[in-house]
Design a protein around this motif. Structure first.
Motif, mmCIF file in Angstrom:
data_model
loop_
_atom_site.group_PDB
_atom_site.id
_atom_site.type_symbol
_atom_site.label_atom_id
_atom_site.label_comp_id
_atom_site.label_asym_id
_atom_site.label_seq_id
_atom_site.Cartn_x
_atom_site.Cartn_y
_atom_site.Cartn_z
ATOM 1 N N PHE A 1 10.025 -7.104 -1.902
ATOM 2 C CA PHE A 1 8.608 -6.738 -1.944
ATOM 3 C C PHE A 1 7.844 -7.606 -2.937
ATOM 4 O O PHE A 1 6.707 -8.011 -2.671
ATOM 5 N N ALA A 2 8.451 -7.905 -4.082
ATOM 6 C CA ALA A 2 7.792 -8.737 -5.088
ATOM 7 C C ALA A 2 7.555 -10.153 -4.548
ATOM 8 O O ALA A 2 6.462 -10.719 -4.706
ATOM 9 N N LEU B 1 7.415 -11.078 -1.374
ATOM 10 C CA LEU B 1 6.424 -11.015 -0.292
ATOM 11 C C LEU B 1 5.008 -10.844 -0.837
ATOM 12 O O LEU B 1 4.057 -11.400 -0.284
ATOM 13 N N GLY B 2 4.871 -10.100 -1.919
ATOM 14 C CA GLY B 2 3.558 -9.931 -2.532
ATOM 15 C C GLY B 2 2.995 -11.243 -3.046
ATOM 16 O O GLY B 2 1.823 -11.559 -2.831
ATOM 17 N N TYR C 1 8.941 -8.214 7.573
ATOM 18 C CA TYR C 1 9.764 -8.376 6.374
ATOM 19 C C TYR C 1 9.645 -7.165 5.442
ATOM 20 O O TYR C 1 10.630 -6.769 4.812
ATOM 21 N N CYS C 2 8.466 -6.559 5.374
ATOM 22 C CA CYS C 2 8.311 -5.345 4.557
ATOM 23 C C CYS C 2 9.125 -4.197 5.135
ATOM 24 O O CYS C 2 9.737 -3.425 4.385
ATOM 25 N N GLY D 1 15.513 -4.642 -2.032
ATOM 26 C CA GLY D 1 14.228 -4.466 -1.358
ATOM 27 C C GLY D 1 13.060 -4.604 -2.312
ATOM 28 O O GLY D 1 12.008 -5.120 -1.948
ATOM 29 N N LEU D 2 13.235 -4.141 -3.558
ATOM 30 C CA LEU D 2 12.167 -4.273 -4.553
ATOM 31 C C LEU D 2 11.900 -5.745 -4.866
ATOM 32 O O LEU D 2 10.751 -6.157 -5.006
ATOM 33 N N SER E 1 2.161 -13.511 -0.059
ATOM 34 C CA SER E 1 0.974 -13.077 0.690
ATOM 35 C C SER E 1 -0.327 -13.365 -0.051
ATOM 36 O O SER E 1 -1.396 -13.305 0.548
ATOM 37 N N ILE F 1 16.177 -1.419 -0.329
ATOM 38 C CA ILE F 1 15.998 -0.823 -1.658
ATOM 39 C C ILE F 1 17.259 -0.079 -2.066
ATOM 40 O O ILE F 1 17.648 -0.083 -3.237
ATOM 41 N N CYS G 1 12.630 -4.700 4.153
ATOM 42 C CA CYS G 1 12.875 -4.459 2.726
ATOM 43 C C CYS G 1 13.078 -2.979 2.396
ATOM 44 O O CYS G 1 13.710 -2.661 1.392
ATOM 45 N N ILE G 2 12.545 -2.095 3.220
ATOM 46 C CA ILE G 2 12.637 -0.668 2.911
ATOM 47 C C ILE G 2 14.086 -0.194 2.807
ATOM 48 O O ILE G 2 14.467 0.392 1.796
#
Length: 112
Positions: free
Chosen positions: A78-79, A81-82, A60-61, A74-75, A85, A68, A64-65
């Motif tokens: 990332f938020a 997913l953070g 997934y990361c 994508g940002l 996780s 962006i 996301c790239i």
């Protein structure tokens, strides 16, 4: 095989090593799973769930790239997913301490 809920909890929480070192959220649980799956009851199930979850997060990361460039989605990815996780290893560590089977959302089944 022995029942060791404490080791299962440690295995789930070992995913959070990334918060300290910046890496290792896949490596440490993988080592624990591979060395203890024959010795500890339920370690195989928990270990597979953790590895599938970590591999899914990596995929997934990577997705996301390029997102962006598309309005910054994508940002946001990332938020999300953070947060996921961090929260779900803690939730599943609590479940493991109670003897329940962990469930990780958004987890693809790489290892069955």
């Amino acid at each position: 095989m022995r029942q060791d809920n404490q080791l299962l909890v440690i295995t789930h929480l070992s995913q959070l090593i990334t918060l300290v070192t910046g890496f290792g959220s896949l490596i440490l649980p993988l080592v624990l799973w591979l060395t203890q799956k024959e010795k500890v009851s339920q370690m195989d199930t928990h270990g597979k769930n953790i590895i599938n979850f970590q591999l899914s997060l990596i995929l997934y990361c990577i997705i996301c790239i390029p997102l962006i460039l598309l309005f910054g989605l994508g940002l946001l990815g990332f938020a999300v997913l953070g947060v996921v996780s961090i929260i779900f290893p803690i939730v599943n560590a609590i479940r493991a301490s109670r003897g329940e089977t962990p469930t990780y959302p958004l987890s693809l089944n790489f290892i069955s």
